[in-house]
Design an enzyme around this catalytic site. Structure first.
Site, PDB file in Angstrom:
ATOM      1  N   HIS A 203       0.722  -1.065  -0.131  1.00  0.00           N
ATOM      2  CA  HIS A 203       0.080  -0.006  -0.113  1.00  0.00           C
ATOM      3  C   HIS A 203       0.947   1.297   0.117  1.00  0.00           C
ATOM      4  CE1 HIS A 203       0.607  -0.511   4.393  1.00  0.00           C
ATOM      5  NE2 HIS A 203       0.815   0.996   4.303  1.00  0.00           N
ATOM      6  N   SER A 331       1.688  -3.728   8.017  1.00  0.00           N
ATOM      7  CA  SER A 331       0.508  -3.561   7.145  1.00  0.00           C
ATOM      8  C   SER A 331      -0.042  -2.570   7.417  1.00  0.00           C
ATOM      9  CB  SER A 331      -0.264  -4.732   6.733  1.00  0.00           C
ATOM     10  OG  SER A 331      -1.319  -4.492   6.063  1.00  0.00           O
TER      11      SER A 331
END
Length: 451
Positions: A203, A331
């Site tokens: 991401h 994450s």
């Protein structure tokens, strides 16, 4: 004076030749006597490996997961007494529970099949023998009520929890000091045998993102060449120069200290772990759950590691490890390092398998040289200077190998033989020169007395 100088030169040459013979002999002897260490493509067995093996052997219908107990030993949850006896015969603690792993996973599969609600997360809690379903403050009362109705009909116990903080990826878009897409932390250095890469969070930026090591964007580190997010959360950044450089197997743990990474493994529930990031530095905690699904605002990610280690924006992509073993890359999560929180990690083994890469230093160094196997907890960390997670800076002040290990390198057989041959030639040459000089002196003496 000329004779004296020649004698000194001959003596120095003989001493150098003898020293060369000794050095060459030592290099060849040590290299031949030492067995070359086999390449280490992966880490030693994880603390909970025995429990995981038993779960796999018993199957989803008789087992219900495993974890590391308070005493540091693995515990396996089973559904019947015969399975419990089998586990105990293997020297592992058994706990009989009412619901099998198959039943619990069926409940999480049903959750995954429902319309996605951003701000939710679920996982199988092995120790509690139930599914835990969490919702952050962004989840509306109507969605929460719908989830409660769904949980009641799943056929397995579901523990529903509200979190105080929002589930977010740990990207800091307001301070772009590493990536063109925002600030992240590099994870681990990896290689495919042809080029070196940084393994970090997916991401952090899409394929083509340019990464820099300075705030002005003048020192390019590399570009993202592979990316998977959402679904997974990992990406590869190829180094601008193609190589990571020295010290590529070291991750920063703060305070001018670093830790050498020697392999990769899958974590176990209850295992103590460490996380390092460019925002909050080094923090530790334990693994709570595995195979977790998190529904971020940007999309859903499955198969994550859940921990109680804190993290903050900018820590995304940073390394999760334990005793020198790579476990995951940061994450997202909730909370911060002031009040604590929950952090999720992409398993590093899965990412490397899909990407076709391996850790630098865990089996092969850049260029194909056998890697070293040395690792420890941060308490015994080495000093890498100003390295950062995934950094290519050298390890300063630390002997990467002792003199003996260098001599024992199998690659030194050839150079050792060359040194021996050169030393022998030097000895023979000095012997010949001395004999020739003696003959010439003998001739001069008798030719002077024949008159």
């Amino acid at each position: 004076m000329g004779h004296a100088r020649r004698r000194i030169v001959r003596r120095v040459t003989r001493l150098a030749a003898v020293g060369g013979l000794l050095l060459g002999g030592t290099m060849v002897g040590q290299a031949v006597a030492s067995e070359p260490a086999p390449p280490r493509a992966s880490a030693p067995a994880a603390p909970g490996a025995a429990g995981a093996d038993l779960v796999a052997r018993l199957g989803d219908s008789r087992a219900a997961g495993s974890w590391i107990g308070a005493d540091g030993r693995p515990v396996v949850a089973v559904t019947d007494t015969r399975a419990a006896a089998e586990v105990r015969r293997a020297g592992v603690t058994a706990k009989v529970v009412p619901h099998s792993l198959g039943e619990l996973r069926s409940a999480t599969a049903a959750l995954s099949a429902t319309p996605v609600v951003a701000g939710t997360a679920w996982a199988v809690d092995y120790r509690a023998n139930e599914v835990v379903l969490r919702a952050d403050p962004t989840v509306s009362a109507a969605d929460w009520a719908r989830l409660q109705d769904l949980a009641e009909g799943l056929g397995a116990p579901v523990r529903m929890e509200r979190t105080e903080s929002v589930f977010t990826t740990r990207l800091n878009g307001a301070r772009p000091i590493l990536s063109t897409a925002g600030r992240c932390s590099a994870g681990f250095n990896v290689t495919d045998g042809r080029a070196d890469f940084i393994l970090t969070a997916g991401h952090c930026g899409p394929t083509g993102s340019v990464w820099f090591s300075d705030t002005r964007g003048s020192q390019e580190v590399g570009r993202t060449v592979r990316n998977s997010f959402p679904g997974d959360d990992y990406s590869l950044v190829t180094y601008a120069g193609g190589r990571a450089g020295e010290g590529a197997d070291v991750v920063d743990v703060g305070g001018g200290q670093g830790l050498r990474i020697t392999g990769a493994a899958e974590p176990s529930v209850g295992q103590r772990v460490f996380r390092s990031g460019s925002t909050s530095g080094l923090h530790d905690g334990v693994v709570r759950n595995l195979d977790v699904t998190v529904n971020y605002p940007e999309g859903s990610v499955s198969g994550l590691i859940e921990t109680d280690v804190c993290a903050e924006p900018g820590d995304s992509g940073g390394p999760l490890f334990s005793e020198g073993i790579a476990l995951g890359i940061t994450s997202g999560g909730s909370g911060d390092c002031a009040v604590g929180g929950t952090t999720f990690f992409q398993p590093v083994t899965e990412a490397m398998k899909v990407l076709g890469v391996r850790l630098i230093g865990a089996g092969q160094q850049p260029g194909g040289a056998p890697g070293q196997a040395a690792g420890s907890d941060p308490a015994g960390a080495v000093a890498p200077g100003d390295t950062t997670p995934g950094s290519s800076a050298p390890v300063n002040g630390v002997q990467a190998s002792t003199l003996l290990s260098r001599l024992a390198d199998p690659r030194n057989v050839g150079p050792g033989l060359l040194i021996i041959a050169g030393s022998l030639v030097a000895l023979v040459a000095t012997r010949f020169i001395r004999a020739e000089q003696d003959r010439q002196a003998y001739r001069r003496y008798y030719s002077a007395t024949w008159g």
